[in-house]
Motif scaffolding. Structure first.
Motif, PDB file in Angstrom:
ATOM      1  N   MET A  25      24.870  11.768  -8.615  1.00  0.00           N
ATOM      2  CA  MET A  25      24.103  11.577  -9.838  1.00  0.00           C
ATOM      3  C   MET A  25      22.995  10.560  -9.666  1.00  0.00           C
ATOM      4  O   MET A  25      22.082  10.475 -10.472  1.00  0.00           O
ATOM      5  CB  MET A  25      25.033  11.099 -10.953  1.00  0.00           C
ATOM      6  N   CYS A  26      23.086   9.763  -8.641  1.00  0.00           N
ATOM      7  CA  CYS A  26      22.158   8.652  -8.458  1.00  0.00           C
ATOM      8  C   CYS A  26      20.737   9.158  -8.209  1.00  0.00           C
ATOM      9  O   CYS A  26      20.532  10.102  -7.450  1.00  0.00           O
ATOM     10  CB  CYS A  26      22.629   7.823  -7.266  1.00  0.00           C
ATOM     11  N   THR A  27      19.772   8.538  -8.859  1.00  0.00           N
ATOM     12  CA  THR A  27      18.372   8.910  -8.630  1.00  0.00           C
ATOM     13  C   THR A  27      17.658   7.938  -7.711  1.00  0.00           C
ATOM     14  O   THR A  27      16.450   7.979  -7.588  1.00  0.00           O
ATOM     15  CB  THR A  27      17.606   8.954  -9.956  1.00  0.00           C
ATOM     16  N   GLN A  28      18.399   7.056  -7.091  1.00  0.00           N
ATOM     17  CA  GLN A  28      17.830   6.072  -6.176  1.00  0.00           C
ATOM     18  C   GLN A  28      16.775   5.210  -6.862  1.00  0.00           C
ATOM     19  O   GLN A  28      15.764   4.871  -6.277  1.00  0.00           O
ATOM     20  CB  GLN A  28      17.200   6.771  -4.954  1.00  0.00           C
TER      21      GLN A  28
ATOM     22  N   GLU B 235      21.527   5.238   0.147  1.00  0.00           N
ATOM     23  CA  GLU B 235      22.581   5.228  -0.859  1.00  0.00           C
ATOM     24  C   GLU B 235      22.983   3.782  -1.108  1.00  0.00           C
ATOM     25  O   GLU B 235      22.692   2.894  -0.302  1.00  0.00           O
ATOM     26  CB  GLU B 235      23.785   6.042  -0.401  1.00  0.00           C
ATOM     27  N   VAL B 236      23.662   3.560  -2.216  1.00  0.00           N
ATOM     28  CA  VAL B 236      24.084   2.199  -2.550  1.00  0.00           C
ATOM     29  C   VAL B 236      25.369   1.899  -1.794  1.00  0.00           C
ATOM     30  O   VAL B 236      26.298   2.708  -1.790  1.00  0.00           O
ATOM     31  CB  VAL B 236      24.313   2.075  -4.068  1.00  0.00           C
ATOM     32  N   VAL B 237      25.400   0.770  -1.110  1.00  0.00           N
ATOM     33  CA  VAL B 237      26.627   0.375  -0.413  1.00  0.00           C
ATOM     34  C   VAL B 237      26.965  -1.064  -0.789  1.00  0.00           C
ATOM     35  O   VAL B 237      26.125  -1.804  -1.289  1.00  0.00           O
ATOM     36  CB  VAL B 237      26.498   0.471   1.123  1.00  0.00           C
TER      37      VAL B 237
ATOM     38  N   GLY C 276      24.495   6.546 -15.584  1.00  0.00           N
ATOM     39  CA  GLY C 276      25.941   6.411 -15.474  1.00  0.00           C
ATOM     40  C   GLY C 276      26.507   6.790 -14.126  1.00  0.00           C
ATOM     41  O   GLY C 276      27.557   7.416 -14.039  1.00  0.00           O
ATOM     42  N   SER C 277      25.856   6.401 -13.066  1.00  0.00           N
ATOM     43  CA  SER C 277      26.371   6.746 -11.748  1.00  0.00           C
ATOM     44  C   SER C 277      27.414   5.765 -11.262  1.00  0.00           C
ATOM     45  O   SER C 277      28.039   5.994 -10.248  1.00  0.00           O
ATOM     46  CB  SER C 277      25.229   6.767 -10.729  1.00  0.00           C
ATOM     47  N   ILE C 278      27.530   4.635 -11.949  1.00  0.00           N
ATOM     48  CA  ILE C 278      28.463   3.614 -11.478  1.00  0.00           C
ATOM     49  C   ILE C 278      29.553   3.423 -12.519  1.00  0.00           C
ATOM     50  O   ILE C 278      29.282   3.359 -13.720  1.00  0.00           O
ATOM     51  CB  ILE C 278      27.721   2.283 -11.225  1.00  0.00           C
TER      52      ILE C 278
ATOM     53  N   ALA D  48      23.266  -1.333 -16.178  1.00  0.00           N
ATOM     54  CA  ALA D  48      21.862  -1.110 -15.808  1.00  0.00           C
ATOM     55  C   ALA D  48      21.590   0.327 -15.416  1.00  0.00           C
ATOM     56  O   ALA D  48      20.476   0.816 -15.581  1.00  0.00           O
ATOM     57  CB  ALA D  48      21.486  -2.026 -14.649  1.00  0.00           C
ATOM     58  N   CYS D  49      22.577   1.011 -14.922  1.00  0.00           N
ATOM     59  CA  CYS D  49      22.323   2.356 -14.405  1.00  0.00           C
ATOM     60  C   CYS D  49      21.952   3.306 -15.542  1.00  0.00           C
ATOM     61  O   CYS D  49      22.709   3.453 -16.489  1.00  0.00           O
ATOM     62  CB  CYS D  49      23.549   2.881 -13.677  1.00  0.00           C
ATOM     63  N   PRO D  50      20.779   3.938 -15.468  1.00  0.00           N
ATOM     64  CA  PRO D  50      20.324   4.781 -16.573  1.00  0.00           C
ATOM     65  C   PRO D  50      21.097   6.084 -16.704  1.00  0.00           C
ATOM     66  O   PRO D  50      21.046   6.715 -17.750  1.00  0.00           O
ATOM     67  CB  PRO D  50      18.857   5.036 -16.249  1.00  0.00           C
TER      68      PRO D  50
ATOM     69  N   LEU E 196      17.861   0.181  -9.936  1.00  0.00           N
ATOM     70  CA  LEU E 196      18.049  -0.777 -11.026  1.00  0.00           C
ATOM     71  C   LEU E 196      19.364  -1.536 -10.892  1.00  0.00           C
ATOM     72  O   LEU E 196      19.445  -2.711 -11.248  1.00  0.00           O
ATOM     73  CB  LEU E 196      18.011  -0.055 -12.376  1.00  0.00           C
ATOM     74  N   CYS E 197      20.387  -0.856 -10.367  1.00  0.00           N
ATOM     75  CA  CYS E 197      21.669  -1.522 -10.224  1.00  0.00           C
ATOM     76  C   CYS E 197      21.569  -2.689  -9.253  1.00  0.00           C
ATOM     77  O   CYS E 197      22.116  -3.767  -9.478  1.00  0.00           O
ATOM     78  CB  CYS E 197      22.728  -0.533  -9.767  1.00  0.00           C
ATOM     79  N   ILE E 198      20.809  -2.473  -8.192  1.00  0.00           N
ATOM     80  CA  ILE E 198      20.687  -3.509  -7.177  1.00  0.00           C
ATOM     81  C   ILE E 198      19.893  -4.685  -7.707  1.00  0.00           C
ATOM     82  O   ILE E 198      20.200  -5.854  -7.446  1.00  0.00           O
ATOM     83  CB  ILE E 198      20.074  -2.905  -5.900  1.00  0.00           C
TER      84      ILE E 198
HETATM   85  S1  SF4 Z   1      20.106   3.417  -7.989  1.00  0.00           S
HETATM   86 FE1  SF4 Z   1      19.743   3.788 -10.158  1.00  0.00          FE
HETATM   87  S2  SF4 Z   1      20.738   5.734 -10.549  1.00  0.00           S
HETATM   88 FE2  SF4 Z   1      21.522   5.007  -8.610  1.00  0.00          FE
HETATM   89  S3  SF4 Z   1      23.388   3.927  -9.147  1.00  0.00           S
HETATM   90 FE3  SF4 Z   1      21.761   2.404  -9.087  1.00  0.00          FE
HETATM   91  S4  SF4 Z   1      21.015   2.276 -11.175  1.00  0.00           S
HETATM   92 FE4  SF4 Z   1      22.219   4.147 -11.035  1.00  0.00          FE
END
Ligand code: SF4
Ligand code: SF4
Lengths: 158, 354
Positions: A109-112, A53-55, A79-81, A75-77, A115-117
């Motif tokens: 909702m995150c698809t891992q 998960e994103v931390v 809208g998870s953020i 960047a999030c495709p 892209l955000c990172i």
């Molecule tokens: S990993 Fe992808 S889907 Fe998940 S929050 Fe980041 S950009 Fe959005």
């Protein structure tokens, strides 16, 4: 004559293949990649590239390096953020500055995709290696990544 | 027919003691049949477990290890599960043939087991055309596959069964001819006689070059006979679902499954008997203890079974045309040439004997 050389090559390549698998067979005792999961819960470490998960890492002064630039949000495709931010006066410089209030991350909702990172210019967010993400209520999947009372580390600029 | 091991003698005299002589023969036959049935059902289960373990080790996995010590009872649990499952079938299936097919397969493979000499005198039926009987019986199995595929009213099953027909008919030839090569050395079809001949050296040593060629051909063709990978087009998972037994469930599926593994053991057992001296110990080291023959027989047979598993987890599946090319363009001509070579060697007495 290619008939006989075909046979020779056939047999040789088959034996080569059997040699490779035979080597694996003999080493399987030590090199088994199976994780016997619930048994080794305490010692199991996920590999570095695993996307749990994103931390947002915080240092010992409860400081993170998120400037609130919103690049991850864009960047999030899916809208998870969501970034809730504010313009405040920076007490040190006396200038107005964009500061985050809440960095909201919807794990559900995150698809891992990561892209955000990749998009984050100040490396404020990264992947965690935990994988036991099951919860009893969907609302628990919405997380606020910046800790309460935390602030942006000095020197990190947009 | 009755063997002279002490234990069977005791049983024989015990049966005779309380029964009229006329029915003792039938009673003993039934007892032997039941003993074989139980033994080989257990053997089949063990082979399934072995396959799963070996497959796991080849793929750097661990394999079943939860049920019992090291997963010992995994396949027994699976068999119990299959026993308790519902027997389903397709609409418009030919019910009679559909129900008959699994029995063809399992009975033909169990019948073949009757003629193997597992040790000195430990043999249910020492028929004087042993090898011929084995080849004949092992080709009955394909009828079961064809019936199963035909009657279950499913296109995948039908294609699988037809492929099996093509494959078995072609490769039977190679199995037969490679065994025939060895018969030239033994001069007898009787399995106990074949082993007797090998007391002066296993046949693969006696017949040296042609025997080794015959053994290679036999192992290739034998793997194809049992429809195992790399010749498993019959049930090519990625193309045909499960092939001819797609529509079977529960115990009938288990029969197909068990038959496949017992067939594998039979191929290995024929190989052991004909090429590696059956129950004879290497260099006669345990000649004074006859019952150890069982141990040697199973050791050799399992080594060959392992070889077939090794094939399975190494080689990719062949296409149908490649399969037929291999048989008709390579194995068959080499085989025919090999028979002539063996005949010359036997004629000129070039065999190696100790
Ligand atoms: S990993 Fe992808 S889907 Fe998940 S929050 Fe980041 S950009 Fe959005
Ligand atoms: S996490 Fe990175 S990209 Fe997202 S708002 Fe903060 S600094 Fe910008």
């Amino acid at each position: 004559m290619s008939y006989f050389s075909d046979i020779y090559h056939g047999i040789r390549t088959l034996l080569t293949g059997m040699g490779v698998t035979g080597k694996y067979f003999l080493h399987s005792r030590k090199g088994a990649i199976t994780q016997q999961y619930p048994d080794n819960r305490d010692t199991l470490k996920m590999f570095e590239r695993f996307r749990g998960e994103v931390v947002m890492p915080h240092d010992e002064n409860n400081e993170h390096s998120c400037t609130g630039c919103q690049k991850c949000e864009i960047a999030c495709p899916n809208g998870s953020i969501e970034i809730i931010w504010d313009r405040q006066v920076d007490p040190e410089t006396g200038k107005k500055k964009k500061l985050i209030d809440k960095h909201i991350y919807h794990l559900g909702m995150c698809t891992q995709c990561g892209l955000c990172i990749d998009a984050c210019p100040s490396d404020a967010i990264k992947w965690a290696q935990n994988f036991e993400n099951a919860v009893y209520d969907r609302s628990q999947l919405t997380r606020v990544l910046n800790r309460p009372g935390s602030k942006v580390r000095a020197g990190v600029e947009e | 027919m009755y063997n002279s091991l002490i234990i069977t003698n005791n049983i024989h005299s015990w049966v005779v003691s309380w029964m009229p002589a006329a029915v003792t023969g039938i009673t003993e036959m039934i007892m032997i049949a039941l003993a074989y049935l139980t033994l080989f059902a257990v053997l089949g289960l063990f082979l399934v477990l072995m396959e799963r373990k070996v497959a796991a080790w080849f793929q750097l996995r661990i394999g079943p290890n939860r049920v019992g010590f090291f997963g010992m009872f995994q396949t027994i649990a699976d068999a119990l599960k299959l026993l308790s499952k519902e027997l389903t079938g397709t609409d418009k299936a030919d019910k009679f043939l559909y129900n008959l097919a699994p029995y063809f397969l399992i009975i033909s493979s169990l019948m073949a087991l009757a003629v193997f000499p597992f040790s000195q005198n430990l043999q249910a039926f020492d028929i004087n055309i042993g090898i011929f009987f084995l080849i004949a019986i092992s080709s009955i199995g394909v009828i079961g596959i064809l019936l199963g595929g035909w009657s279950s009213n499913n296109k995948f099953a039908l294609i699988g069964a037809m492929r099996s027909g093509v494959q078995t008919i072609s490769y039977e030839l190679s199995v037969g001819l490679s065994l025939l090569t060895m018969i030239l050395l033994t001069g007898s079809l009787q399995l106990s006689e074949i082993i007797e001949v090998q007391k002066s050296g296993w046949l693969i040593v006696q017949g040296h070059i042609p025997a080794v060629i015959a053994f290679m051909i036999y192992m290739i063709a034998g793997t194809a006979e049992t429809n195992r990978a790399p010749f498993d087009m019959v049930e090519a998972e990625s193309e045909l679902g499960a092939g001819f037994h797609t529509e079977y469930s529960g115990m009938k599926f288990a029969y197909f499954f068990l038959a496949e593994f017992i067939n594998m053991f039979i191929i290995a057992a024929i190989g052991t008997t004909v090429f590696f001296g059956g129950w004879l110990s290497p260099f006669g080291i345990t000649e004074s203890i006859p019952w150890l023959g069982v141990f040697w027989f199973f050791l050799k047979a399992f080594a060959l079974v392992f070889l077939m598993m090794w094939f399975r987890w190494t080689f990719p599946r062949l296409r149908v045309d490649q399969l037929l090319t291999l048989e008709w363009k390579y194995l068959l001509p080499i085989n025919l040439f090999n028979i002539v070579l063996m005949a010359i060697i036997v004629w000129l007495n070039f065999t190696i004997q100790f």
